[in-house]
Each structure stands twice: as structure tokens, then as C-alpha cells.
Write a protein that holds these residues in place. Structure first.
Motif, short mmCIF file in Angstrom:
data_model
loop_
_atom_site.label_atom_id
_atom_site.label_comp_id
_atom_site.label_asym_id
_atom_site.label_seq_id
_atom_site.Cartn_x
_atom_site.Cartn_y
_atom_site.Cartn_z
N HIS A 38 0.83 -1.20 0.00
CA HIS A 38 0.00 0.00 0.00
C HIS A 38 0.87 1.26 0.00
O HIS A 38 0.56 2.24 -0.69
CB HIS A 38 -0.92 -0.01 1.23
CG HIS A 38 -2.22 -0.71 1.00
ND1 HIS A 38 -3.20 -0.20 0.19
CD2 HIS A 38 -2.69 -1.90 1.46
CE1 HIS A 38 -4.24 -1.03 0.17
NE2 HIS A 38 -3.95 -2.06 0.93
N THR A 83 -8.09 4.44 9.90
CA THR A 83 -8.22 3.00 10.13
C THR A 83 -8.58 2.66 11.58
O THR A 83 -9.33 1.71 11.83
CB THR A 83 -6.90 2.28 9.77
OG1 THR A 83 -5.83 2.79 10.58
CG2 THR A 83 -6.57 2.47 8.30
N PRO A 94 -10.02 0.29 5.41
CA PRO A 94 -8.63 0.34 4.93
C PRO A 94 -8.39 1.51 3.97
O PRO A 94 -8.25 1.35 2.76
CB PRO A 94 -8.48 -1.01 4.21
CG PRO A 94 -9.85 -1.36 3.77
CD PRO A 94 -10.76 -0.86 4.86
N ARG A 329 -8.58 -3.49 7.63
CA ARG A 329 -8.06 -2.15 7.96
C ARG A 329 -6.75 -2.24 8.72
O ARG A 329 -5.96 -1.29 8.72
CB ARG A 329 -9.10 -1.37 8.77
CG ARG A 329 -9.48 -1.96 10.11
CD ARG A 329 -10.67 -1.22 10.72
NE ARG A 329 -11.17 -1.81 11.94
CZ ARG A 329 -11.02 -1.28 13.15
NH1 ARG A 329 -10.38 -0.14 13.29
NH2 ARG A 329 -11.53 -1.87 14.21
N VAL A 332 -3.70 -1.79 6.49
CA VAL A 332 -3.39 -0.40 6.20
C VAL A 332 -2.85 0.31 7.43
O VAL A 332 -2.04 1.23 7.32
CB VAL A 332 -4.64 0.31 5.64
CG1 VAL A 332 -4.39 1.79 5.41
CG2 VAL A 332 -5.07 -0.34 4.32
#
Length: 464
Positions: A38, A83, A94, A329, A332
Motif C-alpha cells: 500500500h 483505520t 482500509p 483495515r 493499512v
């Protein structure tokens, strides 16, 4: 007793639980690489705006490194707000936050006229107002139809396109501006980015911008175009200092940043909906939409205090979630923690600051063009009848025409002329006003109540 085939034990199919449930936690051996992915997908987009704004204000190399450092640090904090959440603030989905390109068409002329302090002061006010937007989202959401939002997003991309080309030529003021070496380097980055995006799969496709930048950077090093002295001068560790540039408040700056804030808030709504529909298999809850927009506002005001541009939810990471199917989530959250750590080490910012402008310009051609493409996609959501075509025609004429004919803005008094010079502000106002007063506006479909959404979500979990 034999377990029926139609009701498998949840542990036999853990991926389905992870894919559908934002609260599920994959094993760390998977969660950490997914979190790094990410960060890699958003990294280029996050550091590009501070590099561009640094060029406008004439920042030194040390200041540029600082601006990159705070952009990384703030993005990490803002991501954790989304998050993990703080009370009603945060979508608890996320969502990766990062520095927004959307504010640049207004921020760049403001920074050139008033300085960075005025941009940060206006961002602080816009962030507070965005928190209010999130709190009362259901009551005012009808103001922002797809035609209005799409026009503004399209214009953001169009207005930024010359910025990308100036960087591709080496940056304004560069003695080698538009030299074959700079243009060739930018073209190399552009070609690599297109090839990787077109033929890559999974992670490679999602990280095509980063791969293009990295390839161009390595080529620039081989050609002797990179000066690493800024890396040696940068500290190993430093905590970002708040209010380094101070805050100033100018009415035109506040108006301009606030108008764009509304549009960016609608982008966040779209990103949240894309996450829940594409990943969790359900519509977004009102609390998720409201909390996500409020977190955007908190992040924008926090960013202003820490000397960087407004933050927003990153669409490229939404695409990554849809691609991988991992909606956790917590994945992230790991990425947000990594961003904070990266923001505490200025030498990393020095490495980014040493990147030649031509490398950044090659990727900017793609990134800014994709913003315009996203605007076209949003406009397609509405029926392109004569009413919509009229709104598009007037708004685009103002948004593109006014910056091209600077004499018009120069005849206007003071701060009014500055607002007209950006083109985006009068275009956004025209789109909002025409969409509100012209007859025949399509009716919006009201979102489903949260209890219905929750019931459907429980059915999905019980029938994977």
C-alpha cells in the motif's frame, strides 16, 4: 456427527473472512508485505505535491527535504485516524491518506503570491469546515451531483498537465530546460510506466508509477544527473517541527481552498463506497461516510499545522484493495505506521529530493492525465442530456479559458483576480450554481438505512 458440506467450518476458509471483514487480521507474515505494498502504491503521489510546491516558493534543498519528511509523517498519522478512528472520526476502513493533488491548482498561485503560510492557513480553515461537512453530510450531499464533481476533477487534471510537462522538460529555471537529455529521461519514465501498467499483473500493475520513477532515477544516476550531497547533509533522525512556516489568513485563499475541499470530500465519499462495494460486498454505512469525511478534515488541519498540504483518501489504494480483495483495515494500519517511521528519517527525504525533475515529470504526465480520466469517468455516471452538456460547456470554458487569458484576472481587484486566475474556482462555482438553478435536475437515489446494510452484511458473513 459429520459436518454438512453446506456449512464449512470458518477456519477452513479464512481468506473469505479476511476479504469481507474490515476488522479481520491476516497473519503478520501476510499483513506486513500487504501494508508495504500500500505504501509503495501511494508513495510517488504523496511526495510529488510537496516537491512541486517547493519549486514554486523557491525552497532550498534542505527545505524540500523537510517538506517531503512532513508529508510522509502526516500521511501516516492521517491514515491511522482513518483505520483506527477517534470517536465518530474515521471510517475504520482500509483507507490510505496522502497529500492531495486536488488542492494544487489553487495552492500553487496562492503560494506564489502570498507564500506557503497563506496556503497553510487556508488549509487549516478548510479542514475545520470539512469536519462540519462530514457531520452534516446527509443533509447537503445532494449539492454535489456527478456532473459537478466530475467537472472539477477533470479540470484539476487539465490544469496540472502543464506542471507535469514543465517538470518533464527539467523544471522552469533549469539552464538545460527542454534539453534532449531531460525530455529523453522523461520519455523513458513514461514508457516504462505505461508498459508495466499495461502488461504487469497484481502488485506490479498497482506499483507502475513507482517502478517508472525508480527506473528513471537509476538511469539518471547512471547518466551522472543526480547530486547526492543533500542526502549527506540531511540528519538521520528528526521529529518534524510544527508551524515551521507559520500561518497566514487571506480571504481569497480561504475561499479557494474551501471550495476545493468540498470536491475532495466528495472524492473521499466515492473512495469509501468503492472500498465497501468492491471489497466488503455491501454499500457504505452513513457512519463510515461521515466518519471518513470528518477524518479527511482533521487530517487536512493537522497537515497545515505540520507545514504540508491537505490530505485525502488515495484512490490508487482503493484500486489495490479491489484488486487484491483484502479489506482488512489492520493491514493499512501497518502501512500507516511505516509511513510515520519513514517521516522520522530525513535522509529518506534527501533521496527523494535528489531525483531530477525530468524523472518526476515523466510520471506526472501519467498521474495528472489519470486525474482528468477519473473526472471523465465520474461525469459518465450522469445522463449527458442538454442540461448536463450546458453545465459542462460553461464550466470548462471558464476553467480552461481564464488561466489562458491572464489579462482578465489582472484587471480584477486584488484577491478576486487571484481566484479567477486559477480557473478552477470560478468553474466550480459555475457548475454548482447552474446545477442548482437549471430545471430538470435528476433525482438522487436515497441510500439504504444502516440497519438494512448491517443485515445484508451479516448474511454475507454467514454464507461465504
Amino acid at each position: 456427527m459429520t459436518r454438512p458440506r453446506s456449512a464449512p467450518h470458518p477456519e477452513t476458509n479464512p481468506s473469505r473472512t479476511i476479504n469481507r471483514d474490515p476488522d479481520a487480521m491476516p497473519p503478520l507474515t501476510k499483513a506486513i508485505p500487504l501494508g508495504i505494498q500500500h505504501i509503495m502504491a501511494m508513495f510517488a503521489g504523496n511526495v510529488t505535491p510537496p516537491i512541486i510546491i517547493a519549486g514554486v516558493i523557491g525552497a532550498t534543498t534542505g527545505e524540500q527535504i523537510f517538506l517531503i519528511q512532513v508529508a510522509l509523517f502526516v500521511a501516516g498519522i492521517a491514515t491511522l485516524i482513518q483505520t483506527i478512528g477517534i470517536g465518530p472520526i474515521g471510517a475504520r476502513l482500509p483507507i490510505v491518506q496522502g497529500t492531495s493533488f486536488g488542492f494544487l491548482p489553487v495552492a500553487l498561485p496562492l503560494a506564489g503570491t502570498f507564500g506557503l503560510a497563506a496556503v497553510l492557513g487556508a488549509s487549516l480553515v478548510a479542514g475545520v469546515l470539512q469536519v462540519g461537512l462530514g457531520a452534516y453530510l446527509k443533509k447537503i450531499r445532494h449539492w454535489f451531483s456527478p456532473v459537478v464533481t466530475g467537472i472539477v476533477v477533470l479540470l484539476i487534471g487539465i490544469i496540472l498537465m502543464p506542471v507535469g510537462l514543465n517538470y518533464a522538460a527539467g523544471g522552469i529555471g533549469n539552464p538545460d530546460f527542454a534539453s534532449p537529455t531531460n525530455l529523453g529521461l522523461a520519455l523513458f519514465v513514461l514508457v516504462v510506466t505505461i508498459l508495466v501498467h499495461q502488461f504487469g499483473r497484481g502488485f506490479l500493475k498497482a506499483a507502475s508509477i513507482l517502478i517508472g520513477l525508480t527506473s528513471g532515477y537509476l538511469l539518471a544516476i547512471a547518466l551522472g544527473m543526480v547530486d547526492f550531497s543533500s542526502v549527506g547533509d540531511a540528519a538521520w533522525f528528526a521529529f518534524p517541527k510544527p508551524l515551521q512556516y507559520g500561518l497566514e489568513f487571506h480571504l481569497s485563499a480561504i475561499i479557494g481552498m474551501t471550495l476545493i475541499m468540498f470536491v475532495v470530500g466528495l472524492e473521499t465519499i466515492g473512495n469509501i463506497s468503492a472500498i465497501t462495494i468492491g471489497g466488503a460486498g455491501r454499500q457504505a454505512k452513513d457512519s463510515e461516510l461521515s466518519g471518513g469525511v470528518m477524518a479527511d478534515g482533521v487530517a487536512t488541519s493537522f497537515a497545515a499545522l505540520f507545514n504540508t498540504l491537505p490530505n485525502t483518501a488515495y484512490a490508487q489504494n482503493v484500486g489495490l484493495i479491489t484488486l487484491t480483495g483484502v479489506v482488512s483495515r489492520h493491514v493499512v494500519t501497518i502501512g500507516g505506521i511505516l509511513l510515520i517511521c519513514m517521516g522520522l528519517f530525513p535522509k529518506l527525504g534527501g533521496l527523494v529530493a535528489a531525483m531530477p525533475h525530468a524523472v518526476l515529470g515523466g510520471a506526472g504526465i501519467v498521474m495528472f492525465g489519470m486525474i482528468a480520466s477519473a473526472g471523465l469517468k465520474i461525469i459518465q455516471e450522469c445522463e449527458l442530456d442538454q442540461r448536463a452538456m450546458l453545465i459542462i460547456a460553461v464550466s470548462l470554458s471558464l476553467g480552461i479559458g481564464l488561466p489562458a487569458v491572464e489579462a482578465i484576472s489582472e484587471t480584477m481587484p486584488g484577491q478576486l483576480g487571484l481566484l479567477l486566475k486559477s480557473g478552477l474556482v470560478p468553474a466550480a462555482l459555475a457548475a454548482l450554481l447552474l446545477d442548482a438553478v437549471l430545471p430538470g435536475k435528476p433525482s438522487r437515489v436515497e441510500p439504504e438505512p444502516e440497519d438494512v446494510i448491517a443485515t445484508r452484511s451479516e448474511k454475507v458473513k454467514s454464507n461465504p
